[in-house]
Design a protein around this motif. Structure first.
Motif, short mmCIF file in Angstrom:
data_model
loop_
_atom_site.label_atom_id
_atom_site.label_comp_id
_atom_site.label_asym_id
_atom_site.label_seq_id
_atom_site.Cartn_x
_atom_site.Cartn_y
_atom_site.Cartn_z
N ILE A 12 -8.70 -28.88 12.08
CA ILE A 12 -9.50 -28.04 11.67
C ILE A 12 -10.81 -28.39 11.22
O ILE A 12 -11.05 -29.46 10.58
CB ILE A 12 -8.84 -27.09 10.65
CG1 ILE A 12 -7.48 -26.58 10.88
CG2 ILE A 12 -9.70 -25.90 10.03
CD1 ILE A 12 -6.80 -26.13 9.44
N GLU A 51 -15.71 -22.09 11.71
CA GLU A 51 -14.40 -22.88 11.43
C GLU A 51 -13.84 -22.82 13.05
O GLU A 51 -13.75 -21.86 13.51
CB GLU A 51 -13.12 -21.86 10.46
CG GLU A 51 -12.01 -22.72 10.65
CD GLU A 51 -10.93 -22.10 9.55
OE1 GLU A 51 -11.11 -22.33 8.44
OE2 GLU A 51 -10.27 -21.35 10.29
N ARG A 54 -10.28 -24.26 15.07
CA ARG A 54 -9.02 -24.74 15.05
C ARG A 54 -8.59 -25.24 16.39
O ARG A 54 -8.69 -24.41 17.37
CB ARG A 54 -7.95 -23.76 14.66
CG ARG A 54 -8.15 -23.37 13.22
CD ARG A 54 -7.23 -22.19 12.64
NE ARG A 54 -7.40 -22.02 11.25
CZ ARG A 54 -6.57 -22.36 10.30
NH1 ARG A 54 -5.59 -23.23 10.86
NH2 ARG A 54 -6.85 -22.32 9.32
N THR A 57 -5.36 -26.68 18.61
CA THR A 57 -3.84 -26.89 18.52
C THR A 57 -3.50 -27.41 19.98
O THR A 57 -3.79 -26.54 20.84
CB THR A 57 -3.26 -25.69 18.15
OG1 THR A 57 -3.43 -24.99 17.03
CG2 THR A 57 -1.63 -25.87 17.92
#
Length: 159
Positions: free
Chosen positions: A26, A38, A40, A42
């Motif tokens: 993050i 922001e 993120r 994954t």
């Protein structure tokens, strides 16, 4: 089994030693104490997945490579995303690049009076890590006992 069949059976990464682990990150940038951007990352069985959230800051526009408000953004990496603010204080670009094997949180600032903070949180999950640590410790202990016995045998012959 084919690579495709194996990919359906696991997530995360598989190292050469057979250890499976998961990875995520993050990246955050704050301006004036408020979240501005922001991103993120994954890692999934099908590859990296990113999601980006922008804060509720007035006057920000999406990042577009080129010359913006006195900033030269022509060298921004492909796949990077971000925001640009140009106002009476000057120009600021916030850039997150979490693709192409990189984790970057960049600020290009030609403005005065901006309070900017960057954070990067990297998560690495090793399933059964405690068991692996315990097994490793037992292996080391066994090896040390074996070395001590061998050393004791060598010294015993010399007396």
């Amino acid at each position: 089994m084919t690579d495709e069949e194996l990919a359906d059976m696991r997530g995360g990464f598989l190292t050469a030693g057979g250890v499976v682990f998961d990875f995520g990150a993050i990246v955050r940038t704050y301006v004036g104490g408020a979240l501005a951007l922001e991103t993120r990352l994954t890692w999934t069985p099908t590859g990296p997945v990113t999601a980006q959230v922008t804060g509720d800051l007035p006057g920000w526009t999406p990042l577009v490579p080129g010359q913006v408000g006195g900033l030269n953004l022509t060298g921004v990496p492909d796949g990077a995303n971000g925001l640009v603010l140009t106002d009476a204080n000057g120009s600021t670009a916030l850039i997150h690049n979490v693709m192409n094997g990189q984790l970057q949180n960049m600020v290009l600032n030609a403005a005065n009076g901006r309070d900017i903070r960057q954070e990067m949180q990297v998560m690495l999950t090793l399933p059964n890590f405690e068991a692996m640590q315990r097994d490793y410790s037992l292996d080391r202990l066994g090896s040390q006992i074996g070395q001590d016995l061998n050393w004791g045998s060598i010294q015993g012959y010399g007396r």
